[in-house]
Design an enzyme around this catalytic site. Structure first.
Site, PDB file in Angstrom:
ATOM      1  N   ASP A 150      -6.797   4.302  -4.717  1.00 33.61           N
ATOM      2  CA  ASP A 150      -7.519   4.190  -3.450  1.00 33.61           C
ATOM      3  C   ASP A 150      -8.144   5.575  -3.269  1.00 33.61           C
ATOM      4  O   ASP A 150      -8.309   6.300  -4.265  1.00 33.61           O
ATOM      5  CB  ASP A 150      -6.551   3.819  -2.307  1.00 33.61           C
ATOM      6  CG  ASP A 150      -7.286   3.288  -1.068  1.00 33.61           C
ATOM      7  OD1 ASP A 150      -7.526   2.075  -1.003  1.00 33.61           O
ATOM      8  OD2 ASP A 150      -7.632   4.089  -0.172  1.00 33.61           O
ATOM      9  N   LYS A 158       0.854  -1.192   0.000  1.00 32.44           N
ATOM     10  CA  LYS A 158       0.000   0.000   0.000  1.00 32.44           C
ATOM     11  C   LYS A 158       0.884   1.233   0.000  1.00 32.44           C
ATOM     12  O   LYS A 158       2.035   1.162   0.441  1.00 32.44           O
ATOM     13  CB  LYS A 158      -0.877   0.026   1.259  1.00 32.44           C
ATOM     14  CG  LYS A 158      -2.112   0.873   1.104  1.00 32.44           C
ATOM     15  CD  LYS A 158      -3.218   0.074   0.486  1.00 32.44           C
ATOM     16  CE  LYS A 158      -4.404   0.906   0.108  1.00 32.44           C
ATOM     17  NZ  LYS A 158      -5.548   0.031  -0.255  1.00 32.44           N
TER      18      LYS A 158
HETATM   19  N1  GLU Z   1      -7.351   0.205  -3.058  1.00 30.84           N
HETATM   20  C1  GLU Z   1      -8.091  -0.985  -3.339  1.00 30.84           C
HETATM   21  C2  GLU Z   1      -8.096  -1.884  -2.129  1.00 30.84           C
HETATM   22  O1  GLU Z   1      -8.166  -1.394  -1.023  1.00 30.84           O
HETATM   23  C3  GLU Z   1      -7.627  -1.658  -4.623  1.00 30.84           C
HETATM   24  C4  GLU Z   1      -6.177  -2.030  -4.677  1.00 30.84           C
HETATM   25  C5  GLU Z   1      -5.714  -2.564  -6.025  1.00 30.84           C
HETATM   26  O2  GLU Z   1      -6.506  -2.665  -6.949  1.00 30.84           O
HETATM   27  O3  GLU Z   1      -4.529  -2.889  -6.090  1.00 30.84           O
HETATM   28  O4  GLU Z   1      -8.100  -3.075  -2.194  1.00 30.84           O
END
Ligand code: GLU
Length: 449
Positions: free
Chosen positions: A166, A126
């Site tokens: 996100d 992340k």
């Molecule tokens: N931000 C999204 C999540 O919390 C998607 C992350 C992604 O597609 O890599 O899972």
């Protein structure tokens, strides 16, 4: 609770008391997997749990950018490569003023198990920044994204670490960041990002995936209880990308979403956010950058309740879809008093731990955890990576069907994992147990590091 699990939680609390969201996420997951640790004394021998709560690596970096008046601003950028035992680190970037290491680490930690649940070969990561995109011009956003990527590009790649969106990061930001990556690397490598535009390797259904996946998951829960999704009245929070996907799929399935919320309050639409016009208006509201859900009430002549949340509404299903710690003990009590039967988390960690444990104790309530319910987003990201590797484009039907299958399977493996440990229909523990199991196996197999 298992003594080793307890000691690891204590250790994290002592070391990271300044990162409460991270401590909260760790405590929630480790508490659930305690019965599995009882059965596997070898985990303690290789200190698996203290390893799993420590990111493999984490970057913080300076992001300097120039606003439209020529003034320079300095933000902090983050990328946490939490666990790569199942595949390239995978997870979104969040741009929001409250972002700091604790938020990135909690999201990264959750992502490990969520990604494991999808059944796809993706590790957990992340990132983000304390940059606040609200009110910024297009040029300012582009300069920020380019500066962010200039700092990060050497640490990511299609087989290394694959960021996505996100909160605060959508298609436009991904485009600017990918453009800068391509320029710096001099290679196409579009598998380095997901959530891309369709013209340069994005996947159909990716924008809808989180919301659609949540509705497929809810359908499975209802099926398990002998109920039909058709006619169900749903309260959700947020009016962003996730809420939009939920409303679209609810419309197709004959369910009715009656609330949306924003920082200014919430709207109640008794007819449901159930027409093309209303659903499309959500996009307009979001793109306006005003961040006010009252605009919906003004446009469609429905009730607006300022400075409050939709959790005291009497509905069939509650789906918090906005952000972390949206539902605390006070709201949880209202939800229980209203006799709500289905509490389906969608946003990452939308419930405080005391409220979550309290809701899970209720005999007549099903609680489903975010890391399972919202996994369709990253799940389709992983299908986007597959298409990029194949240099093919799949049809909307194919992606949607793969997503549906994935969500059915996530519900099934979570249910089975809970049953295996004699926990009944406990989807929260089941998701943690099933997600953790695969990561633990992969880490054990790959030796001590
Ligand atoms: N931000 C999204 C999540 O919390 C998607 C992350 C992604 O597609 O890599 O899972």
């Amino acid at each position: 609770m298992n003594a080793y699990v307890k000691s690891v939680i204590e250790n994290v609390k002592a070391k990271h008391s300044n990162e409460p969201e991270f401590v909260q996420a760790v405590e929630e997951v480790l508490t659930s997997i305690s019965p599995m640790v009882d059965k596997h004394p070898e985990y303690e021998k290789v200190d698996l749990l203290n390893r799993i709560v420590e990111p493999e690596r984490m970057f913080t970096f300076r992001v300097v950018w120039m606003d439209d008046n020529g003034n320079h601003h300095t933000n902090i950028g983050y990328r946490c490569q939490f666990n790569g035992s199942l595949g390239p680190y995978k997870g979104g970037l969040r741009f929001q003023s409250n972002v700091y290491a604790g938020i990135i680490k909690f999201l990264g930690f959750e992502q490990i198990f969520k990604n494991s649940l999808t059944g796809m070969p993706i590790g957990g990561g992340k990132g983000g920044s304390d940059f606040d995109p609200a009110g910024k011009s297009d040029g300012e956003i582009m300069r920020f994204c380019q500066s962010y990527m200039t700092a990060l590009y050497r640490y990511i790649g299609p087989d290394v670490d694959v960021p996505a969106g996100d909160m605060g990061v959508g298609g436009r930001e991904i485009g600017y960041m990918y453009g800068q990556y391509r320029r710096l690397k001099g290679t196409w490598e579009n598998g380095v990002f997901t959530g891309k535009g369709l013209s340069y390797g994005g996947s159909l259904i990716r924008p809808e995936a989180t919301g659609y996946g949540a509705m497929y998951y809810l359908t499975e829960v209802l099926k398990h209880k002998g109920e039909d999704i058709k006619g169900k009245i749903i309260a959700i929070s947020g009016f962003g990308n996730v809420a939009w996907g939920i409303c679209k799929k609810a419309m197709q399935l004959g369910a009715k979403v009656v609330t949306l919320s924003g920082p200014d309050g919430y709207i109640y639409d008794p007819e449901g956010v159930s027409t093309e016009e209303k659903v499309n208006y959500m996009l307009e509201m979001r793109n306006s950058g005003r961040n006010k859900v009252k605009d919906y009430a003004d446009k469609f002549g429905v009730k607006f309740i300022p400075n409050s949340k939709p959790w005291s509404e009497k509905v069939d299903v509650i789906m918090p879809s906005a952000m972390q710690n949206d539902v605390n003990m006070e709201w949880a009590k209202k939800i229980v008093d209203n006799g709500i039967k289905y509490y389906i988390e969608v946003a990452n960690m939308p419930t405080t731990n005391d409220a979550l444990f309290y809701l899970m104790e209720q005999k007549n309530m099903v609680v489903a955890p975010a890391k399972a319910v919202n996994a369709g987003g990253v799940g389709v990201s992983s299908l986007e990576m597959a298409q990029n590797s194949q240099r093919l484009v799949w049809t909307e039907e194919k992606v949607d069907e793969e997503l549906r299958r994935m969500m059915i399977n996530i519900h099934k493996v979570s249910k089975e994992a809970a049953e295996e440990y004699g926990l009944g229909y406990n989807l929260v523990a089941g998701a943690n147990l099933a997600g953790f199991k695969k990561v633990a196996e992969a880490m054990m197999a790959q030796g001590v590091f």
